[in-house]
Design an enzyme around this catalytic site. Structure first.
Site, PDB file in Angstrom:
ATOM      1  CG  ASP A 288      -9.337   3.115   1.156  1.00 40.62           C
ATOM      2  OD1 ASP A 288      -8.516   2.989   0.223  1.00 40.62           O
ATOM      3  OD2 ASP A 288      -9.013   3.110   2.355  1.00 40.62           O
TER       4      ASP A 288
ATOM      5  CG  ASP B 281      -2.022   0.918   1.258  1.00 41.96           C
ATOM      6  OD1 ASP B 281      -2.029   1.810   0.399  1.00 41.96           O
ATOM      7  OD2 ASP B 281      -2.897   0.792   2.135  1.00 41.96           O
TER       8      ASP B 281
HETATM    9  C1  GLA Z   1      -5.421   2.269   2.763  1.00 44.74           C
HETATM   10  C2  GLA Z   1      -5.939   1.126   1.909  1.00 44.74           C
HETATM   11  C3  GLA Z   1      -6.985   0.340   2.663  1.00 44.74           C
HETATM   12  C4  GLA Z   1      -6.387  -0.181   3.967  1.00 44.74           C
HETATM   13  C5  GLA Z   1      -5.816   0.969   4.783  1.00 44.74           C
HETATM   14  C6  GLA Z   1      -5.031   0.466   5.980  1.00 44.74           C
HETATM   15  O1  GLA Z   1      -6.414   3.222   2.989  1.00 44.74           O
HETATM   16  O2  GLA Z   1      -6.437   1.585   0.681  1.00 44.74           O
HETATM   17  O3  GLA Z   1      -7.488  -0.731   1.884  1.00 44.74           O
HETATM   18  O4  GLA Z   1      -5.397  -1.131   3.669  1.00 44.74           O
HETATM   19  O5  GLA Z   1      -4.943   1.762   4.007  1.00 44.74           O
HETATM   20  O6  GLA Z   1      -4.404   1.477   6.698  1.00 44.74           O
END
Ligand code: GLA
Length: 377
Positions: free
Chosen positions: A201, A141
Site C-alpha cells: 500500500d 484484494d
Molecule cells: C489492502 C489494500 C488497500 C485497501 C485495504 C482495505 O490493504 O491494499 O488498497 O483496499 O486493503 O482494507
C-alpha cells in the site's frame, strides 16, 4: 436488442469483452482518505463533486467503493451491503445518473483486509449480485486468502473471479490487488485482469510514494499495455502528507508509468493546488496516451533521473526528476533519450512552448520536483 447481442458475444468470446481499460482506468477510490468511514451519502456527494469540480470531464469516471461496505449473506448466500449502504442498486443508479461508473471491492478469501465478508466459495454468486446492482469495476484484494490457498494458487484463484465476471455479461473492470506477489505482471492479463497492484500500500509521504513509483516499477514497463496495466496504487494527491511540488512529481510519475489515476482525496474540498494537479489535462493526456507504452528510466545521476515515454503521435514525453532535497540540474541528452537534431518542446506544468531545442534538454529542477516536457518529432 443491441444489449442482448452484446451480452451473448461477451459470453462466447472473451476478446469482445476485452476492450475494457484500453487506457489506464481513471476515477476515485474511497480508501486513502476515508478508509472505513465511507457510506452511501458520502459516495453520492463525491459523485456530485466529480461532476461539479470538472473531474468527470477530465476523464475521472469510476467512483470506487473500497473495503467496509460488506454486510452478511442472506439465507441463500447472497452478499448484502451493511447499514452504511442501505441500497447498492439505488446508489449505482445514482452514480450512473451522473454519467459516472461505480466500482466495488472484495477478497477471494473468507474475509477482506478490514475483516468484512469476502467472496470465498461464493465467487460466481457475488459476481452476479454485483452485475445485478450495476457494478462496473471490481478491486479483488488477496487479504485472508492466504489462510485458504497456497501462493502458487493465486493465478487460478484470480481466474475464477475473472471468469465469473465475464460470465455475467456485464463489462466489469477487474483490478487485481495482491501487492505484486507471485510476479503478477506475468500472469495478470491472462486471468482477465485489467490492472494489478505491483507493490504494498502507498502512504501519503515522499518516501513511500517514491519507493513505489520509481524503484519498484523499474523492470515492469513491458508488461503494461492497452487493457492490462501495472498499478502502483491509488493517488495521495490532496491528502496533505506531501507538498505541491511533491504531488506534482507523484502525478507526473504516475502519468509516465501509464498508471491508473484513481484520486484518493476528498473531491468535495480540493484546494487550488490539488485541483491544478489532478486536472492538468496535458499530463492526463500522457497517462491516457493510446499507445499505452509505459515509461522507462533512461538515465540516473545521483538523485537526477530521466524517464521517457513514447507517445502515439510520435512525440516523446520526457520527465526530469530530482529526488534530492536541493536544487539539481537534470540533463536529458539526445543520445540518451534517442533523439537527433532540433525538436520543439512543450512544458506540461507551465503550459509553455519552450522553443526549439537541440542536443539536449537540461534544466534546474526544484527539490523533490519534476519538469515534464513533450518533445515533438
Ligand atoms: C489492502 C489494500 C488497500 C485497501 C485495504 C482495505 O490493504 O491494499 O488498497 O483496499 O486493503 O482494507
Amino acid at each position: 436488442m443491441h444489449r442482448v447481442t452484446l451480452i451473448g458475444l461477451c459470453l462466447t468470446s472473451a476478446s469482445l469483452c476485452a476492450n475494457l481499460a484500453q487506457t489506464p482506468p481513471m476515477g476515485w477510490n474511497s480508501w486513502n482518505k476515508f478508509a472505513e468511514k465511507i457510506d452511501d451519502q458520502t459516495v453520492r456527494a463525491i459523485a456530485d463533486a466529480m461532476v461539479s469540480s470538472g473531474m468527470k470531464d477530465a476523464g475521472y469516471i469510476y467512483v470506487n467503493i473500497d473495503d467496509t461496505w460488506e454486510g452478511q449473506r442472506d439465507a441463500q448466500g447472497n452478499i448484502q451491503s451493511n447499514s452504511k449502504f442501505p441500497d447498492m442498486k439505488a446508489l449505482a443508479d445514482y452514480v450512473h445518473g451522473k454519467g459516472l461508473k461505480i466500482g466495488i471491492y472484495s477478497s477471494p478469501g473468507p474475509k477482506t483486509c478490514a475483516g468484512y465478508e469476502g467472496s470465498y466459495q461464493h465467487e460466481a454468486q457475488d459476481a452476479k449480485t454485483w452485475a445485478a446492482w450495476g457494478i462496473d469495476y471490481l478491486k479483488y484484494d488477496w487479504c485472508s486468502a492466504d489462510k485458504v490457498y497456497k501462493p502458487s494458487e493465486m493465478p487460478s484463484v484470480y481466474k475464477k473471479m475473472g471468469d465469473a465476471l465475464k460470465a455475467t455479461g456485464r463489462p466489469i473492470v477487474f483490478s487485481l490487488c495482491q501487492y505484486g506477489l507471485e510476479k503478477v505482471w506475468e500472469w495478470g492479463a491472462s486471468v482477465g485482469g485489467n490492472l494489478w497492484r505491483t507493490t504494498d500500500d502507498i502512504q501519503d509521504n515522499w518516501d513511500s510514494m517514491t519507493k513505489i513509483g520509481f524503484d519498484k516499477q523499474l523492470t515492469l514497463a513491458r508488461y503494461a499495455g492497452p487493457g492490462h496495466w501495472n498499478d502502483p496504487d491509488m493517488l495521495e494527491i490532496g491528502n496533505g502528507g506531501m507538498n505541491p511540488t511533491e504531488y506534482r512529481t507523484h502525478m507526473s510519475l504516475w502519468a509516465m508509468l501509464a498508471a491508473p489515476l484513481l484520486a484518493g482525496n476528498d473531491i468535495r474540498s480540493m484546494n487550488a493546488d490539488t485541483r491544478n494537479i489532478l486536472l492538468n489535462k496535458e499530463v492526463i493526456a500522457i497517462d491516457q496516451d493510446p499507445l499505452g507504452q509505459e515509461a522507462t528510466r533512461v538515465s540516473r545521476d545521483g538523485a537526477a533521473e530521466v524517464w521517457t515515454r513514447q507517445l502515439a503521435n510520435g512525440d516523446l514525453a520526457v520527465a526530469l526528476f530530482n529526488r534530492s532535497e536541493g536544487m539539481t540540474e537534470v540533463d536529458a541528452r539526445w543520445e540518451i533519450i534517442g533523439l537527433k537534431g532540433k525538436h520543439k518542446a512543450h512544458d506540461l506544468w507551465l503550459h509553455q512552448e519552450l522553443g526549439t531545442v537541440r542536443d539536449s534538454y537540461s534544466a534546474e529542477v526544484q527539490a523533490h520536483g519534476v519538469i515534464l516536457v513533450r518533445i515533438a518529432r
